[in-house]
Design a protein around this motif. Structure first.
Motif, PDB file in Angstrom:
ATOM      1  N   SER A  26       5.894  -1.814  -9.205  1.00 12.00           N
ATOM      2  CA  SER A  26       6.093  -0.677  -8.302  1.00 12.00           C
ATOM      3  C   SER A  26       4.745  -0.041  -7.981  1.00 12.00           C
ATOM      4  O   SER A  26       3.759  -0.216  -8.702  1.00 12.00           O
ATOM      5  CB  SER A  26       7.024   0.367  -8.929  1.00 12.00           C
ATOM      6  OG  SER A  26       8.258  -0.195  -9.299  1.00 12.00           O
ATOM      7  N   LEU A  27       4.731   0.741  -6.901  1.00 13.11           N
ATOM      8  CA  LEU A  27       3.552   1.506  -6.515  1.00 13.11           C
ATOM      9  C   LEU A  27       3.757   2.965  -6.913  1.00 13.11           C
ATOM     10  O   LEU A  27       4.822   3.543  -6.667  1.00 13.11           O
ATOM     11  CB  LEU A  27       3.315   1.418  -5.009  1.00 13.11           C
ATOM     12  CG  LEU A  27       2.647   0.132  -4.500  1.00 13.11           C
ATOM     13  CD1 LEU A  27       2.761   0.029  -2.980  1.00 13.11           C
ATOM     14  CD2 LEU A  27       1.178   0.084  -4.917  1.00 13.11           C
ATOM     15  N   VAL A  28       2.743   3.571  -7.520  1.00 12.18           N
ATOM     16  CA  VAL A  28       2.831   4.958  -7.951  1.00 12.18           C
ATOM     17  C   VAL A  28       1.549   5.675  -7.557  1.00 12.18           C
ATOM     18  O   VAL A  28       0.456   5.113  -7.616  1.00 12.18           O
ATOM     19  CB  VAL A  28       3.062   5.057  -9.483  1.00 12.18           C
ATOM     20  CG1 VAL A  28       1.923   4.420 -10.268  1.00 12.18           C
ATOM     21  CG2 VAL A  28       3.290   6.492  -9.910  1.00 12.18           C
ATOM     22  N   ALA A  29       1.708   6.921  -7.097  1.00  9.89           N
ATOM     23  CA  ALA A  29       0.565   7.756  -6.719  1.00  9.89           C
ATOM     24  C   ALA A  29       0.773   9.137  -7.313  1.00  9.89           C
ATOM     25  O   ALA A  29       1.864   9.706  -7.204  1.00  9.89           O
ATOM     26  CB  ALA A  29       0.429   7.837  -5.199  1.00  9.89           C
ATOM     27  N   VAL A  30      -0.279   9.687  -7.936  1.00  2.00           N
ATOM     28  CA  VAL A  30      -0.185  10.992  -8.606  1.00  2.00           C
ATOM     29  C   VAL A  30      -1.358  11.864  -8.177  1.00  2.00           C
ATOM     30  O   VAL A  30      -2.521  11.451  -8.284  1.00  2.00           O
ATOM     31  CB  VAL A  30      -0.181  10.839 -10.141  1.00  2.00           C
ATOM     32  CG1 VAL A  30      -0.173  12.210 -10.810  1.00  2.00           C
ATOM     33  CG2 VAL A  30       1.012  10.009 -10.598  1.00  2.00           C
ATOM     34  N   ASP A  31      -1.034  13.049  -7.673  1.00  2.00           N
ATOM     35  CA  ASP A  31      -2.042  14.077  -7.411  1.00  2.00           C
ATOM     36  C   ASP A  31      -2.195  14.879  -8.696  1.00  2.00           C
ATOM     37  O   ASP A  31      -1.288  15.619  -9.098  1.00  2.00           O
ATOM     38  CB  ASP A  31      -1.588  14.972  -6.251  1.00  2.00           C
ATOM     39  CG  ASP A  31      -2.610  16.048  -5.911  1.00  2.00           C
ATOM     40  OD1 ASP A  31      -3.663  16.096  -6.577  1.00  2.00           O
ATOM     41  OD2 ASP A  31      -2.346  16.842  -4.994  1.00  2.00           O
ATOM     42  N   ARG A  33       0.833  -1.203   0.000  1.00  2.00           N
ATOM     43  CA  ARG A  33       0.000   0.000   0.000  1.00  2.00           C
ATOM     44  C   ARG A  33       0.866   1.251   0.000  1.00  2.00           C
ATOM     45  O   ARG A  33       1.903   1.311   0.664  1.00  2.00           O
ATOM     46  CB  ARG A  33      -0.928   0.009   1.216  1.00  2.00           C
ATOM     47  CG  ARG A  33      -2.040   1.057   1.109  1.00  2.00           C
ATOM     48  CD  ARG A  33      -3.110   0.832   2.144  1.00  2.00           C
ATOM     49  NE  ARG A  33      -4.280   1.657   1.882  1.00  2.00           N
ATOM     50  CZ  ARG A  33      -5.381   1.643   2.628  1.00  2.00           C
ATOM     51  NH1 ARG A  33      -5.473   0.846   3.681  1.00  2.00           N
ATOM     52  NH2 ARG A  33      -6.410   2.425   2.320  1.00  2.00           N
ATOM     53  N   LEU A  34       0.422   2.247  -0.746  1.00  4.44           N
ATOM     54  CA  LEU A  34       1.087   3.542  -0.830  1.00  4.44           C
ATOM     55  C   LEU A  34       0.020   4.629  -0.836  1.00  4.44           C
ATOM     56  O   LEU A  34      -0.992   4.518  -1.536  1.00  4.44           O
ATOM     57  CB  LEU A  34       1.922   3.625  -2.116  1.00  4.44           C
ATOM     58  CG  LEU A  34       2.426   5.016  -2.537  1.00  4.44           C
ATOM     59  CD1 LEU A  34       3.473   5.534  -1.561  1.00  4.44           C
ATOM     60  CD2 LEU A  34       2.982   4.974  -3.963  1.00  4.44           C
ATOM     61  N   ARG A  35       0.254   5.664  -0.040  1.00  8.49           N
ATOM     62  CA  ARG A  35      -0.611   6.839  -0.063  1.00  8.49           C
ATOM     63  C   ARG A  35       0.261   8.080  -0.194  1.00  8.49           C
ATOM     64  O   ARG A  35       1.319   8.165   0.429  1.00  8.49           O
ATOM     65  CB  ARG A  35      -1.443   6.960   1.226  1.00  8.49           C
ATOM     66  CG  ARG A  35      -2.475   5.895   1.449  1.00  8.49           C
ATOM     67  CD  ARG A  35      -3.341   6.246   2.668  1.00  8.49           C
ATOM     68  NE  ARG A  35      -4.142   5.127   3.114  1.00  8.49           N
ATOM     69  CZ  ARG A  35      -3.752   4.243   4.034  1.00  8.49           C
ATOM     70  NH1 ARG A  35      -2.554   4.367   4.586  1.00  8.49           N
ATOM     71  NH2 ARG A  35      -4.533   3.263   4.384  1.00  8.49           N
ATOM     72  N   LEU A  36      -0.218   9.033  -0.977  1.00  8.34           N
ATOM     73  CA  LEU A  36       0.417  10.338  -1.107  1.00  8.34           C
ATOM     74  C   LEU A  36      -0.510  11.356  -0.450  1.00  8.34           C
ATOM     75  O   LEU A  36      -1.682  11.470  -0.832  1.00  8.34           O
ATOM     76  CB  LEU A  36       0.633  10.686  -2.582  1.00  8.34           C
ATOM     77  CG  LEU A  36       1.202  12.072  -2.895  1.00  8.34           C
ATOM     78  CD1 LEU A  36       2.624  12.198  -2.361  1.00  8.34           C
ATOM     79  CD2 LEU A  36       1.175  12.324  -4.402  1.00  8.34           C
ATOM     80  N   VAL A  37      -0.011  12.068   0.570  1.00  6.03           N
ATOM     81  CA  VAL A  37      -0.821  13.020   1.324  1.00  6.03           C
ATOM     82  C   VAL A  37      -0.262  14.420   1.085  1.00  6.03           C
ATOM     83  O   VAL A  37       0.890  14.706   1.423  1.00  6.03           O
ATOM     84  CB  VAL A  37      -0.822  12.692   2.832  1.00  6.03           C
ATOM     85  CG1 VAL A  37      -1.729  13.668   3.588  1.00  6.03           C
ATOM     86  CG2 VAL A  37      -1.279  11.256   3.063  1.00  6.03           C
ATOM     87  N   VAL A  38      -1.105  15.287   0.500  1.00  6.36           N
ATOM     88  CA  VAL A  38      -0.735  16.676   0.246  1.00  6.36           C
ATOM     89  C   VAL A  38      -1.805  17.547   0.887  1.00  6.36           C
ATOM     90  O   VAL A  38      -2.918  17.661   0.369  1.00  6.36           O
ATOM     91  CB  VAL A  38      -0.633  16.973  -1.258  1.00  6.36           C
ATOM     92  CG1 VAL A  38      -0.196  18.411  -1.486  1.00  6.36           C
ATOM     93  CG2 VAL A  38       0.322  16.002  -1.939  1.00  6.36           C
TER      94      VAL A  38
END
Length: 723
Positions: free
Chosen positions: A647-652, A135-140
């Motif tokens: 791979s895990l990738v997260a994009v805002d 699991r991956l999360r991007l927090v902005v």
């Protein structure tokens, strides 16, 4: 008026003039030689500076444009167009929930940009070598973006497109099973971007004296690794260039902060433990902790002094009642992907032969530069204890290795009083220096022989700081013969993946020693395994469960107190599990009912992680690389797992960086592992798997040539001694 007679000048002796002439030649030649040597070193340094400049760039005296005050802020200076920028700062929060033998962890990485330009941060960090990252999360700010699993190249392309478009994005890639990279793009001046990573793992377990002991080990720093081979490409963000033996060297060698500049990368830790049975002793070996006990089976553990620098591994252990019979844990889970099971069983002591076979033991000790400091002290203590414990009927030899292996004896010798005394004196003289050419040492220790009259054991003491693990695993399997390889991890942050897999390939076991005070206890545990009867031909049969895919498919020999740990995908979670084995002709068997198993969570992820590991291991046995890749990708995508190929990738998707603002990239520096000597690892000049010796040879040759040229030019001036 008379004048005083003029004083006659003293006559000059020809020998004195000759000496003066030679002194003038020497002084002039020395000056020219030093100038030429400096020029040679300046020209030679760029060839390897990419490996070590990053390691020194954060010391006050070595970074271009760096002020002394900058060093105290944990910064890495970026050079460009007459300006410098401090590196992205990092703070990590770790929280772990433990249920029985399973741990679920969340790692929160906070990247802060202290500069006035838009930045990309690149951070190389370790995780437990059996971690299933899912699991991956991007927090902005208030926005949370969930990461998606992609094939590795597709994930990188998506990340790079978002980076170029000015969108905040994060990418998590696996470099080794215990080493990962987080990329975070488009962090604005003064802003913080948070990346959350989650993983699951099974815990180490052993049983001694009727008590069971679990261990949770969380690595906090990626130590510098020795990179063998010939350089093949640029360094990128690492201090090492890629080589023909380690083609990704630049990705696994983050810049190392000099200890004089102070520690960076603070970490907080919180562990919630639910053992499912009464917890007895709780111990933190390397960090002070505060322990709360809400119930007899639960504990809450936090660091006693708040944040700690990421410079040594964290280890927590706790004991539970073991009883006299087999210690059994069986969990099942029914999910969308089917039924899965996790089995852990510690075989009991069996009656049988009490007289042990004589042993032939080869002790191999790492004396490379990375072992300088407390590690070599621990290794010497451990080796001395092991040698002193040899029985009169044993045979033994000792091998030290750095740039090359050096045995004490030409071959194994009797463990008599004279040889043991000679060995102990040899151990006391060991010093750490040079590179980590491990392959030559393994090749010497594992000679492929078989000896039915003796138990052949190799005890390998090292920090495991190498980059060519795969080649070493192949060497171990090819040269093992009937020997067994036992690895002993030394230091505050050893390479756990190498230690465990080397022991697995060598059909032995591994032990960690993190401080000198642990040497006697940990080595005693190892000796107990070495001297205990072995349970062989261990099998697990799943009766009535239909089609079963279990990992590992073939179980290793088991030593005293070591568990059977098996993950399985089941067609249906019914029937019995039969575990059996033999010791000296005595059969042992245990039958478990799947219907009575405890309910587990995340067992499918654990099974997939172990199955992927088994597939990757098959490459060392000659499996088809494309078939393995295809199978690994399918498993990883189904279970949302990071692997070598995914791979895990997260994009805002919200634009952040204005189009007219450039983006600068930098690697986040890491601490040198506690107790490691910076000069011994990196040296005063470029060193390691490099052409440093060639540079020194060229420099020496230039000195000689300069002296000869100067002497030749002076020789053309005639020498006329005065009369």
């Amino acid at each position: 008026m008379s004048s005083a007679p003029a004083a006659h000048a003293p006559s000059r002796h020809p020998a004195r003039d000759l000496v003066g002439w030679f002194l003038r030649i020497f002084a002039g030649a020395l000056g020219v030689s030093l100038a030429l040597a400096a020029l040679v070193l300046l020209l030679a340094a760029p060839a390897r500076a990419s490996e070590f400049a990053a390691a020194a760039a954060i010391t006050p005296a070595r970074a271009e444009g760096m002020k002394p005050a900058d060093a105290g802020r944990g910064t890495l200076i970026l050079r460009g167009e007459g300006t410098s920028q401090p590196a992205v700062l990092l703070h990590t929060d770790v929280s772990v929930r433990i249920t029985g033998p399973i741990a679920r962890a969340r790692v929160v990485q906070r990247f802060t940009n202290p500069g006035d330009r838009w930045r990309e941060g690149i951070y190389v960090f370790p995780l437990p070598d059996n971690a299933a990252v899912d699991r991956l999360r991007l927090v902005v700010g208030e926005r949370v973006v969930e990461g998606e699993i992609r094939e590795r190249e597709a994930a990188r392309k998506e990340y790079e497109a978002a980076r170029a478009a000015g969108q905040r994005s994060a990418l998590v890639e696996q470099e080794r099973p215990n080493l990962f990279t987080t990329n975070v793009a488009n962090i604005g001046p003064g802003q913080t971007v948070v990346v959350e990573i989650e993983y699951q793992q099974t815990l180490a377990y052993e049983r001694r004296d009727g008590m069971g002991r679990y261990r949770l080990r969380f690595p906090l720093v990626a130590g510098p690794r020795y990179i063998p081979g010939e350089p093949t490409g640029p360094a990128g963000h690492g201090w090492a260039r890629n080589t023909d033996q380690v083609p990704d060297a630049s990705r696994i060698t983050p810049p190392v902060r000099h200890p004089r500049a102070g520690a960076i990368n603070p970490v907080s830790l919180r562990i919630e433990l639910d053992a499912g049975m009464t917890v007895h002793e709780v111990d933190s070996a390397y960090h002070m902790v505060r322990v709360d006990a809400p119930t007899a089976s639960r504990r809450v553990v936090e660091l006693a002094g708040g944040d700690v620098p990421a410079d040594r591994d964290f280890e927590l252990s706790w004991t539970v009642a073991g009883g006299n019979g087999p210690q059994v844990s069986l969990f099942t889970e029914q999910g969308d992907a089917g039924a899965h099971a996790l089995l852990m069983l510690v075989p009991p002591m069996l009656a049988g032969r009490t007289q042990a076979l004589p042993r032939e033991v080869t002790f191999v000790i790492d004396t490379s530069g990375s072992m300088e400091g407390t590690s070599i002290v621990q290794a010497r203590e451990a080796l001395a204890l092991a040698v002193a414990r040899l029985a009169p009927g044993d045979r033994f030899n000792l091998i030290e290795f750095n740039d090359r292996p050096t045995p004490l004896f030409p071959s194994a010798q009797a463990a008599d009083e004279a040889n043991v005394a000679k060995a102990l004196a040899w151990v006391r003289r060991l010093r750490a220096q040079g590179g980590t050419e491990m392959a030559a040492a393994l090749d010497l220790a594992l000679d492929g022989r078989s000896d039915g009259a003796r138990v052949r054991q190799v005890i390998f003491l090292t920090d495991g700081m190498v980059g060519n693990e795969g080649a070493l695993f192949e060497l171990i399997k090819g040269r093992l013969g009937d020997a067994r390889l036992f690895t002993v991890g030394i230091g505050s942050a050893p390479n756990a993946h190498f230690m465990r897999k080397a022991a697995e390939a060598g059909r032995g076991s591994y032990t960690y020693i993190g401080k000198v005070e642990e040497v006697r206890a940990r080595m005693s545990e190892l000796f107990a395994r070495l001297e205990s009867p072995v349970l062989k031909n261990v099998t697990v049969a799943w009766q009535g469960a239909g089609a079963v895919d279990a990992s590992p498919a073939q179980l290793p020999d088991l030593y005293l107190g070591e568990p059977v740990l098996v993950s399985a995908a089941l067609e249906r979670p019914v029937g019995n599990v039969v575990v059996s084995g033999t010791r000296d002709g005595v059969r042992w068997e245990s039958v478990l009912d799947l219907a009575e198993a405890s309910r587990g969570r995340g067992l499918g992820v654990l099974w997939a992680r172990r199955r992927i590991e088994a597939l990757m291991d098959s490459l060392h046995d000659g499996a088809d690389a494309e078939t393995v890749r295809r199978d690994v990708v399918a498993l990883a995508l189904d279970h949302h797992l990071v692997s070598r190929y995914t791979s895990l990738v997260a994009v805002d998707r919200s634009p952040a960086r204005p189009a007219d603002k450039p983006l600068e990239s930098s690697a986040v520096p890491v601490n040198l592992p506690a107790g490691m000597d910076h000069a011994a690892v990196f040296g005063e000049l470029p060193a390691g798997a490099t052409d440093a010796r060639w540079n020194l040879l060229v420099g020496s040759f230039a000195l000689v040539c300069a002296a000869l040229l100067w002497g030749a030019s002076r020789a053309r001036i005639p020498f006329r001694p005065e009369a």
